[in-house]
Scaffold this motif. Sequence first.
Motif, short mmCIF file in Angstrom:
data_model
loop_
_atom_site.label_atom_id
_atom_site.label_comp_id
_atom_site.label_asym_id
_atom_site.label_seq_id
_atom_site.Cartn_x
_atom_site.Cartn_y
_atom_site.Cartn_z
N VAL A 1 0.84 -1.20 0.00
CA VAL A 1 0.00 0.00 0.00
C VAL A 1 0.87 1.25 0.00
O VAL A 1 0.64 2.20 -0.77
N VAL A 2 1.89 1.27 0.85
CA VAL A 2 2.77 2.45 0.95
C VAL A 2 3.49 2.69 -0.37
O VAL A 2 3.53 3.81 -0.89
N ARG A 3 4.07 1.62 -0.94
CA ARG A 3 4.85 1.78 -2.17
C ARG A 3 3.96 2.18 -3.34
O ARG A 3 4.43 2.83 -4.28
N THR A 4 2.69 1.82 -3.32
CA THR A 4 1.77 2.18 -4.40
C THR A 4 1.30 3.62 -4.27
O THR A 4 1.23 4.36 -5.26
N MET A 5 0.98 4.04 -3.06
CA MET A 5 0.39 5.37 -2.86
C MET A 5 1.42 6.48 -2.75
O MET A 5 1.12 7.63 -3.08
N LEU A 6 2.62 6.16 -2.31
CA LEU A 6 3.60 7.21 -2.03
C LEU A 6 3.95 8.05 -3.24
O LEU A 6 3.95 9.29 -3.16
N PRO A 7 4.26 7.46 -4.42
CA PRO A 7 4.59 8.31 -5.57
C PRO A 7 3.45 9.23 -5.99
O PRO A 7 3.69 10.37 -6.40
N ARG B 1 -7.47 8.66 -5.64
CA ARG B 1 -8.50 7.64 -5.50
C ARG B 1 -8.15 6.38 -6.29
O ARG B 1 -8.29 5.26 -5.79
N ARG B 2 -7.69 6.55 -7.51
CA ARG B 2 -7.36 5.38 -8.32
C ARG B 2 -6.15 4.63 -7.76
O ARG B 2 -6.12 3.40 -7.76
N ALA B 3 -5.15 5.38 -7.27
CA ALA B 3 -4.01 4.72 -6.64
C ALA B 3 -4.45 3.95 -5.40
O ALA B 3 -3.91 2.88 -5.09
N LEU B 4 -5.44 4.50 -4.70
CA LEU B 4 -5.96 3.81 -3.51
C LEU B 4 -6.62 2.49 -3.90
O LEU B 4 -6.46 1.47 -3.21
N LEU B 5 -7.33 2.49 -5.03
CA LEU B 5 -7.95 1.25 -5.50
C LEU B 5 -6.89 0.23 -5.92
O LEU B 5 -7.03 -0.97 -5.66
N VAL B 6 -5.82 0.69 -6.58
CA VAL B 6 -4.74 -0.21 -6.95
C VAL B 6 -4.08 -0.79 -5.70
O VAL B 6 -3.80 -2.00 -5.63
N ILE C 1 -7.79 0.02 -14.02
CA ILE C 1 -7.89 1.28 -13.29
C ILE C 1 -6.55 1.92 -13.05
O ILE C 1 -6.48 3.06 -12.56
N ARG C 2 -5.45 1.22 -13.39
CA ARG C 2 -4.13 1.76 -13.10
C ARG C 2 -3.87 2.97 -13.98
O ARG C 2 -4.05 2.95 -15.18
#
Length: 534
Positions: free
Chosen positions: A415-421, A454-459, A526-527
């Motif tokens: 989750v962190v690595r996906t949302m951080l950027p 929002r989309r990054a959160l879904l990913v 969704i990415r």
Amino acid sequence: MAVPVAFFAVFFAYPVAAIVGRGLKADGVWQFGRFGEVLARPEIRDVLWFTLWQALASTALTLLVALPGAYVFARFDFPGKQVLRAVVTVPFVLPTVVVGTAFLALLGRGGLLDELWGVRLDTTVWAILLAHVFFNYAVVVRTVGGLWAQLDPRQEEAARVLGASRFTAWRRVTLPALAPAVAAAALMVFLFTFTSFGVVQILGGPGFSTLEVEIYRQTAQLLALPTAAVLTLVQFAAVGAILAVHAWTVRRRERALKLVDPATTARRPHGAGQWTLLAGVLLSVLLLVLLPLAVLVERSLGGSGLAYYRALTSADANSGTFLVAPIEAIGNSLRYALVATLIALVVGGLAAAALTRRAGRLVRGFDALLMLPLGVSAVTVGFGFLITLDKPPLDLRTSWILVPLAQALVGVPFVVRTMLPVLRAVDARLREAAAVLGASPLRAWREVDFPLVRRALLVAAGFAFAVSLGEFGATVFIARPDNPTLPVAVARLLGRSGDLNYGQAMALSTILMLVCAVSLLLLERIRTDRSGEF
């Protein structure tokens, strides 16, 4: 930062420290001499050597096979490219138990190779290496290929105009730019193979043992906590060094490169050489990725239709293995994974937000803390849950929430690595403008940040769900017999003899594979970041 730190302190640091303390303390005195005693044993040195060399061999073989695929996905445009990129990523999100089961159906007793040519590779190191390539192919393709697609091809073309051959231009221009990404991918593959558990447990047999497998054996089978504690700390130190080097390579890449839109760099193949390369990559994907999955599905049908799937609904047919019908493991896994995903999103989302608002050594240390679950044996965490969370106010040993908590620990880093950027890309001036207009910090986040992330959160939720669904190392200790998860149920079925148990293991693995594949295909739709980098 308070909520993530508290979560990791209670559900990670405390259980791991308790296990280490029990193993290295005697009458309240630390026994550090046990390090020398354990590491001097020939069988332990053999485990350490095998863990190291199989990880190096797996990494080299994965790079050899996957780098041509990274080039094809980066530079070629062909029909079905997006679907194929999702397909090659399916193995990465599959539980290691399913990977081991798929290769068992391909290489093991009664498998495809055994039936066609009488060849068996299970209980050999080749089965382990091939399964590791299968599992990590997407790491190289998406990490290196994601960067390769963003490199400006005109730099290499300029070198060709100035007289360089195709190989010289690639070696002098492209390779130095790709080196940090190749190093990062290699380090991640090495990390995943160095800590391999499910694949080695299923395919290696008693003749092969990695550190993770040996920790499980010393803890669950021999109850030798001093040996398990020493091996846990050795693995923790090794993985910590790997993650430190990986962080350095990522920072180096971020400083050194100017990137372009990947949509402008892909072209249709032209010439016999490029079409041959594309065909070779497609063939390798077919043999290494699709064939094991297809054989898994075929073995689950067993030539008798849906008999193995129907047997999953009967508790009587599995009275010696389960207290309930194996089909209930599907519902258990989905419920546990949904709760684990929610926990991982809350903890990981807060952590990612904290990392974007602060800087300095404290934040770098906090970032490293979030990656620690990837460096400590999941077996140690699971066993630590049993011996620590058994007293008020945290008497959770008989509670269902214990499994989602263990799964969430593994999901938080993703989750962190996906949302951080994405959070770092939000212009801080937008929040400042909202504040000037009278918005509270909470409303500014709701009106400014949330629509953008929002989309990054879904990913992130999708990755956390897939990882939680397949967690095995810790869950095997804490899942109750009347509430097994899918990976635990597969392992139990494979541990018993008989065609019915084998067929049901294949059927459950197929179901788990389909759930993970559907999750990944939804993520691809969704990415927003098409660079494809992990």
